[in-house]
Write a protein that holds these residues in place. Sequence first.
Motif, PDB file in Angstrom:
ATOM      1  N   PRO A   1     -83.409 -14.872  25.349  1.00  0.00           N
ATOM      2  CA  PRO A   1     -82.393 -14.322  26.248  1.00  0.00           C
ATOM      3  C   PRO A   1     -80.993 -14.506  25.671  1.00  0.00           C
ATOM      4  N   LYS A   2     -80.135 -13.541  25.932  1.00  0.00           N
ATOM      5  CA  LYS A   2     -78.796 -13.604  25.347  1.00  0.00           C
ATOM      6  C   LYS A   2     -78.003 -14.794  25.878  1.00  0.00           C
ATOM      7  N   GLU A   3     -78.185 -15.162  27.167  1.00  0.00           N
ATOM      8  CA  GLU A   3     -77.451 -16.305  27.709  1.00  0.00           C
ATOM      9  C   GLU A   3     -77.788 -17.588  26.966  1.00  0.00           C
ATOM     10  N   LEU A   4     -79.066 -17.791  26.722  1.00  0.00           N
ATOM     11  CA  LEU A   4     -79.480 -18.995  26.012  1.00  0.00           C
ATOM     12  C   LEU A   4     -78.966 -18.976  24.579  1.00  0.00           C
ATOM     13  N   LYS A   5     -79.012 -17.826  23.949  1.00  0.00           N
ATOM     14  CA  LYS A   5     -78.532 -17.741  22.570  1.00  0.00           C
ATOM     15  C   LYS A   5     -77.038 -18.050  22.495  1.00  0.00           C
TER      16      LYS A   5
END
Length: 205
Positions: A7-11
């Motif tokens: 997920p982009k948030e985690l990245k």
Amino acid sequence: MHRFLIPKELKILVETARRSCLKKPDLFRRGGYHRDLQEIRWLLDNVESWNAESRISSVSAYSILEAIVLFFDCLPDSLFPSQLYSTIMDASKSFKNSLEIYNCLPEINANVFVYLITFLKLVHSHSSENDTDLPLFADTFADVLIKPPAALSLSQIPKSDRDSKRKFLGYFLANDVSHLFQIDLLLTRDEYPLLARHLVRTGTN
């Protein structure tokens, strides 16, 4: 071999931590700040990735790391789905059995797990400066990555289960898992229904 999907948030959180947090003392031992966590959540929800990453880097390193923990804690189901809970407890007796559990994970969950483990190993490579160790990581993430089914009451969960969870995670922290993923593809939040849609709203301090 799994494709590497995250997920982009985690990245954003992990990449920000990778660039600005690795050499801070007492990582994963100090809690974050409520105001920082609110700001991180707002930035992830409302700002383009490149700009969010730049702005998140200005908040406390401890808040960024706590946001990573909270990301996993607020998943609708834990990264290791709760229906695997009892199997994980049994599998914790060996790395071979634990790998079999990993191979049962949905593709997204599997790759997010490897991404997290790889990041934690990077943090540990600076342990002389940040005071981390592998048991600390296992202890920090045991209860957020592996949760029992909601139907189980606390009285039904043996106290030994926490040790089993830490042992299970410890195998992956202590062994090379780089072969478990191949390429890095960024997901938007609409593309990962098994994972959380937002960070929780609360934090410590």
